[in-house]
Design a protein around this motif. Structure first.
Motif, PDB file in Angstrom:
ATOM      1  N   GLN A  70       0.845  -1.207   0.000  1.00 14.23           N
ATOM      2  CA  GLN A  70       0.000   0.000   0.000  1.00 14.23           C
ATOM      3  C   GLN A  70       0.875   1.249   0.000  1.00 14.23           C
ATOM      4  N   THR A  71       0.416   2.269  -0.733  1.00 15.87           N
ATOM      5  CA  THR A  71       1.230   3.491  -0.830  1.00 15.87           C
ATOM      6  C   THR A  71       0.972   4.390   0.374  1.00 15.87           C
ATOM      7  N   GLU A 101      -2.388   5.910   0.092  1.00 19.21           N
ATOM      8  CA  GLU A 101      -3.454   4.972   0.475  1.00 19.21           C
ATOM      9  C   GLU A 101      -3.514   4.807   1.996  1.00 19.21           C
ATOM     10  N   ALA A 118      -6.703   5.596   4.359  1.00 18.34           N
ATOM     11  CA  ALA A 118      -7.263   4.554   5.234  1.00 18.34           C
ATOM     12  C   ALA A 118      -7.267   5.019   6.693  1.00 18.34           C
ATOM     13  N   SER A 158       3.286   8.333  -3.534  1.00 15.95           N
ATOM     14  CA  SER A 158       3.057   7.130  -4.346  1.00 15.95           C
ATOM     15  C   SER A 158       4.014   5.999  -3.965  1.00 15.95           C
TER      16      SER A 158
END
Ligand code: GLN
Length: 300
Positions: free
Chosen positions: A18-19, A22, A26, A63
């Motif tokens: 996961q970046t 992200e 979350a 990213s």
């Protein structure tokens, strides 16, 4: 009776692929669902702190995959979901532009407490004490934010920092050391100023001032994570002010005091110190507009 199953507890598990962006999304979502006060800000500060990035790096690296940091970030997120403050998870907090180590043994420094520093520096100026070799006492120093900040701002001053907690004094000494002011501070394990002879030009303190009754109503971030010893000031919250007032009877005058007070305590604290000959000098408001710091002077 409703049963709380462990798998009902909010839990976030971030994966290495996961970046950063992200993870941030979350975290913000989980904190919002949990009803935390400032979900976006907490997510950003926590992620920045855990990844060792500043705001710009977080943006430019958004990213990048989390990689090996995924577990550490997940652990931090789950601690925050259990209401642990970001500063405690990271073990540090900025105060008056300087970074301080925070451990479970000390009160988490609050931005409101900067009012004590501002007022103390004002009082020093308006009393004509600027540039003098001031001697300052900090009662119940905790992480040492008050004494270490004042001595950083006043390069010729020296001080005494007291606390009933030896563990807190160790944290305070470590913080003073990092700021290069430890050699100008004497750390004393005592209650109030007992056994500290003075003379002092200025006493500062952010004593425990929550009443026994109020403690149950505090948010979990405070009552579950700040040491009770640093919060509760007896039945009406004013016990430690009474102790400090008694301590001043032994000290050389003139003497100035700048203390933090609870949002409704300014009048009561000024009154209590009037009994030992103190007159009010000035007050300073906190970010919420409450009188948060009170300055007083005791002459002969
Ligand atoms: N300012 C803290 C709070 O209201 C309490 C700190 C203290 O008792 N000195 O949560």
């Amino acid at each position: 009776m409703p049963v709380l199953r462990v798998n009902d507890l909010p839990h976030v598990h971030l994966r290495p692929e996961q970046t950063v962006a992200e993870a941030l999304a979350a975290m913000t979502r989980a904190f919002t669902e949990q009803g935390l006060d400032s979900p976006q800000r907490d997510a950003r500060f926590l992620l920045q702190g855990l990844l060792g990035m500043d705001g710009a790096q977080l943006l430019s690296g958004s990213s990048r995959p989390l990689g090996t940091a995924a577990d550490i970030v997940s652990d931090g997120v789950n601690r925050r979901l259990a209401h642990e403050p970001v500063s405690r998870i990271l073990g540090r907090r900025e105060f008056y532009g300087r970074m301080f180590t925070v451990t479970p043994d000390v009160l988490d420094p609050r931005p409101d407490t900067e009012a004590v520093i501002d007022l103390a520096l004002d009082v020093i100026k308006s009393s004509g004490l600027s540039g003098r070799l001031l001697r300052i006492a900090d009662i119940g120093t905790g992480s040492g934010i008050l004494i270490s900040t004042l001595l950083s701002e006043l390069p010729d001053a020296t001080g005494v920092a007291t606390d009933v907690s030896l563990a807190a004094l160790e944290v305070a000494r470590g913080n003073a050391d990092k700021l290069g002011v430890a050699d100008r501070i004497e750390f004393v394990a005592t209650s109030g100023l007992s056994g500290c002879a003075g003379p002092f030009d200025l006493i500062v303190s952010n004593p425990p001032y929550i009443s026994e009754e109020e403690i149950v109503g505090l948010e979990r971030e405070v009552k579950d994570f700040d040491p009770l010893l640093a919060l509760v000031g007896g039945a009406d919250g004013l016990d430690v002010y009474r102790e400090i007032a008694r301590n001043t009877l032994e000290l050389q005058r003139p003497l100035r005091l700048v203390v933090e007070v609870g949002s409704t305590q300014a009048d009561a604290v000024e009154e209590l110190f009037a009994a030992v000959g103190a007159r009010p000098l000035a007050r300073r408001l906190d970010l919420g507009g409450h009188a948060r710091a009170v300055a007083m002077e005791i002459h002969l």
